[in-house]
Design a protein around this motif. Sequence first.
Motif, mmCIF file in Angstrom:
data_model
loop_
_atom_site.group_PDB
_atom_site.id
_atom_site.type_symbol
_atom_site.label_atom_id
_atom_site.label_comp_id
_atom_site.label_asym_id
_atom_site.label_seq_id
_atom_site.Cartn_x
_atom_site.Cartn_y
_atom_site.Cartn_z
ATOM 1 N N GLY A 105 31.227 -9.517 11.059
ATOM 2 C CA GLY A 105 31.974 -10.616 10.452
ATOM 3 C C GLY A 105 33.437 -10.539 10.832
ATOM 4 O O GLY A 105 33.937 -9.486 11.235
ATOM 5 N N ALA A 106 34.124 -11.664 10.672
ATOM 6 C CA ALA A 106 35.522 -11.738 11.115
ATOM 7 C C ALA A 106 36.442 -10.872 10.255
ATOM 8 O O ALA A 106 37.419 -10.317 10.753
ATOM 9 N N LYS A 107 36.123 -10.741 8.974
ATOM 10 C CA LYS A 107 37.041 -10.016 8.082
ATOM 11 C C LYS A 107 37.235 -8.569 8.533
ATOM 12 O O LYS A 107 38.360 -8.075 8.606
ATOM 13 N N LEU A 110 39.315 -8.442 11.749
ATOM 14 C CA LEU A 110 40.718 -8.819 11.514
ATOM 15 C C LEU A 110 41.498 -7.632 10.958
ATOM 16 O O LEU A 110 42.667 -7.442 11.278
ATOM 17 N N TYR A 133 45.220 -11.105 6.099
ATOM 18 C CA TYR A 133 46.217 -10.789 7.143
ATOM 19 C C TYR A 133 47.373 -9.984 6.561
ATOM 20 O O TYR A 133 47.855 -9.025 7.159
ATOM 21 N N CYS A 171 45.493 -19.254 12.058
ATOM 22 C CA CYS A 171 44.147 -19.600 11.608
ATOM 23 C C CYS A 171 44.030 -21.114 11.708
ATOM 24 O O CYS A 171 44.769 -21.840 11.050
ATOM 25 N N ASN A 175 42.387 -21.820 6.522
ATOM 26 C CA ASN A 175 42.077 -21.544 5.129
ATOM 27 C C ASN A 175 43.363 -20.993 4.509
ATOM 28 O O ASN A 175 43.875 -19.991 5.011
ATOM 29 N N ASP A 203 42.340 -16.727 14.391
ATOM 30 C CA ASP A 203 41.158 -16.766 13.535
ATOM 31 C C ASP A 203 40.528 -18.157 13.634
ATOM 32 O O ASP A 203 41.078 -19.143 13.142
ATOM 33 N N ALA A 205 37.461 -18.977 12.467
ATOM 34 C CA ALA A 205 36.256 -18.935 11.620
ATOM 35 C C ALA A 205 35.722 -20.321 11.243
ATOM 36 O O ALA A 205 34.549 -20.459 10.924
ATOM 37 N N TYR A 206 36.606 -21.326 11.273
ATOM 38 C CA TYR A 206 36.175 -22.670 10.860
ATOM 39 C C TYR A 206 36.091 -23.652 12.025
ATOM 40 O O TYR A 206 36.069 -24.860 11.812
ATOM 41 N N SER A 234 33.044 -16.253 13.694
ATOM 42 C CA SER A 234 32.044 -15.774 12.763
ATOM 43 C C SER A 234 30.870 -16.738 12.653
ATOM 44 O O SER A 234 31.032 -17.944 12.820
ATOM 45 N N SER A 236 29.506 -16.907 9.777
ATOM 46 C CA SER A 236 29.495 -17.115 8.328
ATOM 47 C C SER A 236 29.494 -18.587 7.949
ATOM 48 O O SER A 236 28.613 -19.054 7.241
ATOM 49 N N LYS A 237 30.499 -19.310 8.416
ATOM 50 C CA LYS A 237 30.614 -20.710 8.011
ATOM 51 C C LYS A 237 29.847 -21.593 8.981
ATOM 52 O O LYS A 237 29.364 -22.653 8.638
ATOM 53 N N ARG A 245 25.827 -11.470 7.643
ATOM 54 C CA ARG A 245 26.903 -10.742 8.304
ATOM 55 C C ARG A 245 26.778 -10.649 9.826
ATOM 56 O O ARG A 245 26.084 -9.792 10.363
HETATM 57 N N1 PLP Z 1 38.759 -15.806 8.221
HETATM 58 C C1 PLP Z 1 38.958 -16.768 7.310
HETATM 59 C C2 PLP Z 1 40.105 -17.680 7.491
HETATM 60 C C3 PLP Z 1 38.124 -16.900 6.204
HETATM 61 O O1 PLP Z 1 38.344 -17.868 5.303
HETATM 62 C C4 PLP Z 1 37.046 -16.000 6.060
HETATM 63 C C5 PLP Z 1 36.131 -16.074 4.916
HETATM 64 O O2 PLP Z 1 36.228 -16.832 4.005
HETATM 65 C C6 PLP Z 1 36.891 -15.012 7.024
HETATM 66 C C7 PLP Z 1 37.759 -14.939 8.092
HETATM 67 C C8 PLP Z 1 35.827 -13.959 6.877
HETATM 68 O O3 PLP Z 1 34.670 -14.318 7.453
HETATM 69 P P1 PLP Z 1 33.454 -13.303 7.627
HETATM 70 O O4 PLP Z 1 32.431 -13.722 6.624
HETATM 71 O O5 PLP Z 1 33.018 -13.523 9.029
HETATM 72 O O6 PLP Z 1 33.929 -11.915 7.392
#
Ligand code: PLP
Length: 392
Positions: A105-107, A110, A133, A171, A175, A203, A205-206, A234, A236-237, A245
């Motif tokens: 996952g991205a978190k 990062l 961050y 990002c 978000n 980032d 992710a979206y 990711s 994830s979304k 994951r």
């Molecule tokens: N980056 C941003 C901007 C997010 O909002 C989120 C999750 O809400 C993530 C990364 C984390 O994503 P992941 O589920 O891939 O760890």
Amino acid sequence: MQINKHYDDLEQSYLFSTIARKVNEYSAAHPDADIIRLGIGDVTRPLVPAVIDALHAAVEDQAKQETFHGYGDEQGYGFLHEALVGYYKTHGVTLDTNEIFISDGAKSDLGNILDIFGTDNTVLIPDPVYPVYVDTNVMAGRKVVFMDATAENGFLPLPDASIKADIIYICSPNNPTGAAYDRAGLKAWVDYANAQNAVILYDAAYECFIEDENLPHSIYEIEGAKTCAIEFCSFSKMAGFTGTRCGWTVVPQALLDGKLNKMWLRRQTTKFNGVPYIVQKGAAACFTEEGMKQIHETLGYYKQNAKVLAETLDSLGIWYTGGKSSPYLWLKCPNGMGSWEFFDYLLENANVVGTPGAGFGKNGDGFFRLTAFGDQQRTLEAAERLKKLLSK
Ligand code: PLP
């Protein structure tokens, strides 16, 4: 024994615990209240059939001697690298398989990427921002400089040549603000980073919510980005993998003549043992024709929610960013209310829960985040309640 004292410098985050407490208190006092939650940043739709089938098949692989998989390469399986190379091609970006690292996952990435950067670097982070961050840098004792994202710049700050930074976070789509950079905006950041010998931690992710053709999905769509940017993304979304994951990080070979790619490979092979084979098989299924079609149907479901909320805000004349190429809508609280004041007002008068912008940084005060990740019927109901309450 000495502890890492920088942990004492972390700001306590009371955002989601305060929301939970307020909602619980309200529910206890009003047991019949039908509360709609538009505060969550998590997905709610299940994994698509193509992914589920691939996961089942991979479980079967693990049951047989001939197809069993033990440790895999720390940086991920070739089949997923190939699939991602193909995905980037659809956005006009050419990557080498060895530039892609599969993660859980991205978190995690990062945070972990900071292992390969010195602690003396100055870090530039937008405010408001996804809190990871800031906190990951504070934990390591790095100096953080904030750049203001405000209504005036559409929550898309541009570089200021007088500010020196070594590590820059972007990002997009963002978000919490839902705002997304166009090509010109990202080009300004790429030129600034290259001129300063800085690195952009991008980032994406979206990115899968982007609808406008003028908005880049990847920073590598911008000329010069491969010499200054690391991209995090990711499933994830994109495909509902928040609980399954899987994600990926791109470290181009052009960054510091391949040095950062080598360092990240070394970091990952030392501290990480890879994402489960089964999960990577599920992730790869997103890129089959059937998988892509199905995940776009799910994304379409959320996008419809975003549209409903955006139309509601339009009809009320409320200023907002996001909603179009993002699952988030970031609105200016009406009548000059502060974020928490508006939170209470909505909870008490419409039984709708959102996220106060003040929880994402000082520039977030007076703003409020709604998400499109909810149930469609409930989102429609929330939109009706907002219209009724706020058009008074
Ligand atoms: N980056 C941003 C901007 C997010 O909002 C989120 C999750 O809400 C993530 C990364 C984390 O994503 P992941 O589920 O891939 O760890």
